[in-house]
Design a protein around this motif. Structure first.
Motif: not given
Length: 203
Positions: A79-90
């Motif tokens: 959730x943190x990763x997606x919030x910080x870099x939504x353009x990347x694939x998580x």
């Protein structure tokens, strides 16, 4: 459930991110892993951050021009990763069951990195399977880079995995060790409590 989930309950994403943010504000270098990886493969290379957590390594590599994908089992970290870099694939997945084809991910990574004690924090008995699955995501000649603690001073759990065991798992997965270091700064490994290992696929 892996050892990380047993330790944190899978709810520590914000706390983990805040800790590294505080370290960065204090002037501490928090990008050693990304710098190490960027010295191994050219800009534009495909990188899989396995056990990516809040995405610190993948996000920095993406900023440097790499094509990054992050995978992790901890939803709070993602959730943190997606919030910080939504353009990347998580992608949320168990590393022990990681199958790029089922997830729509091309298995031709130039480099797979497992930083932050990923291997010692796996579920007991899955280390060989995880190594094999990460190796299978590499292109021929691709690199698996893993850094993890080997003693109590470098681990939040009792030590269990040795570099010799890890080398054995890598060999069984078709990987050959091409380097071992004591730190992400590339210091020589002389048998200390932390090791960064680099293995190559298909050689």
């Amino acid at each position: 459930m892996n050892r990380w989930q047993e330790l944190t309950g899978g709810t520590s994403g914000d706390e983990y991110a805040a800790r590294f943010a505080a370290l960065a504000r204090s002037g501490k270098d928090v990008h050693g892993e990304a710098r190490f990886c960027s010295a191994l493969v050219p800009v534009g290379a495909r990188v899989l951050d396995a056990g990516c957590g809040t995405g610190r390594v993948a996000i920095r590599l993406a900023e440097l021009g790499y094509d990054c994908v992050g995978i992790d089992l901890d939803a709070s970290m993602l959730d943190v990763a997606r919030a910080q870099a939504p353009e990347l694939t998580w992608v949320r997945t168990d590393l022990a069951a990681f199958d790029p084809a089922l997830l729509g991910i091309a298995a031709d990574f130039d480099l797979v990195v497992a930083a932050g004690n990923v291997f010692p924090l796996l579920a007991a008995g899955t280390e060989a399977a995880v190594t094999a699955r990460l190796a299978a995501a590499l292109r021929l000649g691709g690199l698996l880079v893993a850094g993890f603690g080997l003693d109590a001073a470098h681990l939040p759990v009792p030590p269990g995995l040795t570099v010799e065991q890890y080398d054995g798992y890598c060999a069984a997965a078709g990987l050959t060790r091409v380097g071992r270091f004591a730190t992400w700064d590339g210091d020589a490994y002389e048998g200390g409590g932390y090791a960064v290992s680099v293995h190559r696929a298909g050689t």
